[in-house]
Design a protein around this motif. Structure first.
Motif, PDB file in Angstrom:
ATOM      1  N   ARG A   1       0.802  -1.227   0.000  1.00  0.00           N
ATOM      2  CA  ARG A   1       0.000   0.000   0.000  1.00  0.00           C
ATOM      3  C   ARG A   1       0.830   1.270   0.000  1.00  0.00           C
ATOM      4  NH1 ARG A   1      -3.300  -0.145   5.457  1.00  0.00           N
ATOM      5  NH2 ARG A   1      -3.653  -2.277   4.765  1.00  0.00           N
ATOM      6  N   ASN A   2       2.139   1.150  -0.124  1.00  0.00           N
ATOM      7  CA  ASN A   2       3.002   2.313   0.070  1.00  0.00           C
ATOM      8  C   ASN A   2       3.595   2.877  -1.213  1.00  0.00           C
ATOM      9  OD1 ASN A   2       2.737   2.148   2.964  1.00  0.00           O
ATOM     10  ND2 ASN A   2       4.084   0.368   2.878  1.00  0.00           N
ATOM     11  N   GLY A   3       3.091   2.465  -2.363  1.00  0.00           N
ATOM     12  CA  GLY A   3       3.597   3.014  -3.609  1.00  0.00           C
ATOM     13  C   GLY A   3       3.580   1.992  -4.723  1.00  0.00           C
ATOM     14  N   PRO A   4       3.912   2.428  -5.915  1.00  0.00           N
ATOM     15  CA  PRO A   4       3.844   1.536  -7.081  1.00  0.00           C
ATOM     16  C   PRO A   4       4.959   0.496  -7.084  1.00  0.00           C
ATOM     17  CG  PRO A   4       4.697   3.677  -7.718  1.00  0.00           C
ATOM     18  CD  PRO A   4       4.271   3.801  -6.286  1.00  0.00           C
ATOM     19  N   VAL A   5       4.653  -0.637  -7.716  1.00  0.00           N
ATOM     20  CA  VAL A   5       5.621  -1.696  -7.955  1.00  0.00           C
ATOM     21  C   VAL A   5       5.835  -1.808  -9.458  1.00  0.00           C
ATOM     22  CG1 VAL A   5       6.094  -4.166  -7.725  1.00  0.00           C
ATOM     23  CG2 VAL A   5       4.910  -2.945  -5.884  1.00  0.00           C
ATOM     24  N   ASP A   6       7.068  -1.736  -9.878  1.00  0.00           N
ATOM     25  CA  ASP A   6       7.408  -1.917 -11.294  1.00  0.00           C
ATOM     26  C   ASP A   6       7.917  -3.340 -11.508  1.00  0.00           C
ATOM     27  OD1 ASP A   6       6.775   0.699 -11.871  1.00  0.00           O
ATOM     28  OD2 ASP A   6       8.829   1.426 -11.656  1.00  0.00           O
ATOM     29  N   LEU A   7       7.409  -3.976 -12.547  1.00  0.00           N
ATOM     30  CA  LEU A   7       7.882  -5.300 -12.940  1.00  0.00           C
ATOM     31  C   LEU A   7       8.640  -5.155 -14.252  1.00  0.00           C
ATOM     32  CD1 LEU A   7       4.692  -7.430 -12.189  1.00  0.00           C
ATOM     33  CD2 LEU A   7       6.671  -7.046 -10.738  1.00  0.00           C
ATOM     34  N   ILE A   8       9.909  -5.497 -14.238  1.00  0.00           N
ATOM     35  CA  ILE A   8      10.733  -5.410 -15.437  1.00  0.00           C
ATOM     36  C   ILE A   8      10.888  -6.812 -16.000  1.00  0.00           C
ATOM     37  CG2 ILE A   8      12.923  -4.630 -16.398  1.00  0.00           C
ATOM     38  CD1 ILE A   8      13.227  -2.795 -13.967  1.00  0.00           C
ATOM     39  N   GLU A   9      10.372  -7.024 -17.203  1.00  0.00           N
ATOM     40  CA  GLU A   9      10.380  -8.343 -17.829  1.00  0.00           C
ATOM     41  C   GLU A   9      11.460  -8.405 -18.902  1.00  0.00           C
ATOM     42  OE1 GLU A   9       5.555  -9.176 -17.361  1.00  0.00           O
ATOM     43  OE2 GLU A   9       6.398  -8.645 -19.314  1.00  0.00           O
ATOM     44  N   PHE A  10      12.138  -9.544 -18.953  1.00  0.00           N
ATOM     45  CA  PHE A  10      13.217  -9.771 -19.922  1.00  0.00           C
ATOM     46  C   PHE A  10      12.834 -10.969 -20.781  1.00  0.00           C
ATOM     47  CE2 PHE A  10      14.839  -7.866 -16.104  1.00  0.00           C
ATOM     48  CZ  PHE A  10      15.781  -6.938 -16.517  1.00  0.00           C
ATOM     49  N   ARG A  11      12.876 -10.791 -22.099  1.00  0.00           N
ATOM     50  CA  ARG A  11      12.497 -11.867 -23.014  1.00  0.00           C
ATOM     51  C   ARG A  11      13.576 -12.073 -24.073  1.00  0.00           C
ATOM     52  NH1 ARG A  11       7.627  -9.649 -21.652  1.00  0.00           N
ATOM     53  NH2 ARG A  11       5.974 -11.147 -21.087  1.00  0.00           N
ATOM     54  N   HIS A  12      13.733 -13.334 -24.443  1.00  0.00           N
ATOM     55  CA  HIS A  12      14.594 -13.700 -25.569  1.00  0.00           C
ATOM     56  C   HIS A  12      13.753 -14.516 -26.536  1.00  0.00           C
ATOM     57  CE1 HIS A  12      17.543 -16.435 -27.628  1.00  0.00           C
ATOM     58  NE2 HIS A  12      17.986 -15.230 -27.951  1.00  0.00           N
ATOM     59  N   ALA A  13      13.680 -14.056 -27.769  1.00  0.00           N
ATOM     60  CA  ALA A  13      12.852 -14.717 -28.790  1.00  0.00           C
ATOM     61  C   ALA A  13      11.424 -14.897 -28.283  1.00  0.00           C
ATOM     62  CB  ALA A  13      13.469 -16.057 -29.182  1.00  0.00           C
ATOM     63  N   ASP A  14      10.894 -13.859 -27.666  1.00  0.00           N
ATOM     64  CA  ASP A  14       9.521 -13.823 -27.149  1.00  0.00           C
ATOM     65  C   ASP A  14       9.283 -14.748 -25.961  1.00  0.00           C
ATOM     66  OD1 ASP A  14       8.696 -11.896 -29.002  1.00  0.00           O
ATOM     67  OD2 ASP A  14       8.243 -13.431 -30.506  1.00  0.00           O
TER      68      ASP A  14
END
Length: 246
Positions: free
Chosen positions: A146-159
């Motif tokens: 509840r204390n702020g946004p969470v960023d999710l950083i996704e890494f893909r290789h060949a989708d």
């Protein structure tokens, strides 16, 4: 708006998960209190961390081995090994997403896509520690607070999804909560790539720091954190530069 006072709790002593023959206690913020992003960021700067809904700092009576550490974004420059990591991963696509229950711009993460990778990583890295039993609900709890946004950083290789970095965002900096990645691709250095990408993300946002949690000099598993120079540690209430392990 008047801020609510913070109530504090101290956990009972328990076996230290980092160092043998030691006990650990933690100072907890009352989870019922909504800190807001600014106060949460201030607590990060005082050495606190988040785990699920709990904001805490280790508070051990006879031990100060756990040192909160952070990367000063403006001063950081990748070393030769980190530049090689970036080069090896030139074919990786990076996407910034948000948890399903978080409003805001940008794409929403697909947790059903995350879970197979998350489970494989836990089975490979956390066998016998209890974390390998974490399911979808536990993972979703890691992404929500509840204390702020969470960023999710996704890494893909060949989708194909090969790594995810879970990052808390505050007005003062980013906090690296947890990263998981394909355990069958050790040569890529995906853990290193996740931290380097969070530094770039913080720089784009104009933030000053990326917090990496705790570092313990006696723990070989945490040695990697000192490779991100100019790393700072909070020692006796003051942030100071830590020497790299060479």
């Amino acid at each position: 708006m008047q801020e609510h006072p913070i109530r504090w709790f101290i956990t009972a002593p328990q076996a230290c998960p980092y160092l043998d023959d030691r006990e650990m206690q933690s100072l907890l913020v009352d989870p019922a209190v909504s800190l807001g992003g600014r106060r949460f960021g201030q607590l990060l700067a005082e050495g606190f961390r988040r785990s699920g809904q709990f904001v805490y700092r280790h508070h051990c009576a006879c031990c100060n081995a756990c040192v909160p550490v952070r990367i000063p974004v403006r001063a950081f420059r990748p070393n030769r090994s980190q530049r090689r990591c970036l080069s090896r991963n030139h074919d990786v696509t990076v996407t910034l997403t948000r948890p399903p229950d978080q409003a805001g711009p940008g794409p929403t993460a697909d947790l059903d896509e995350h879970m197979p990778l998350f489970s494989r990583y836990l089975s490979s890295r956390h066998t016998g520690g209890g974390m390998e039993q974490m399911g979808r609900e536990d993972y979703a709890g890691m992404l929500t607070h509840r204390n702020g946004p969470v960023d999710l950083i996704e890494f893909r290789h060949a989708d194909r999804l090969i790594a995810v970095a879970v990052t808390d965002r505050t007005p003062q900096g980013l906090s690296a909560v947890y990263s998981f990645f394909d355990p069958d691709q050790p040569r890529r250095g995906l853990g290193t790539l996740a931290i380097l990408t969070q530094v770039v993300h913080a720089r784009r946002l104009g933030l000053h720091y990326v917090y990496l949690g705790y570092w313990i000099a006696q723990s070989p598993k945490m040695e990697y954190k000192t490779r991100f120079q100019l790393l700072e540690g909070r020692v006796n209430g003051t942030w100071e530069q830590l020497a790299a392990n060479r």
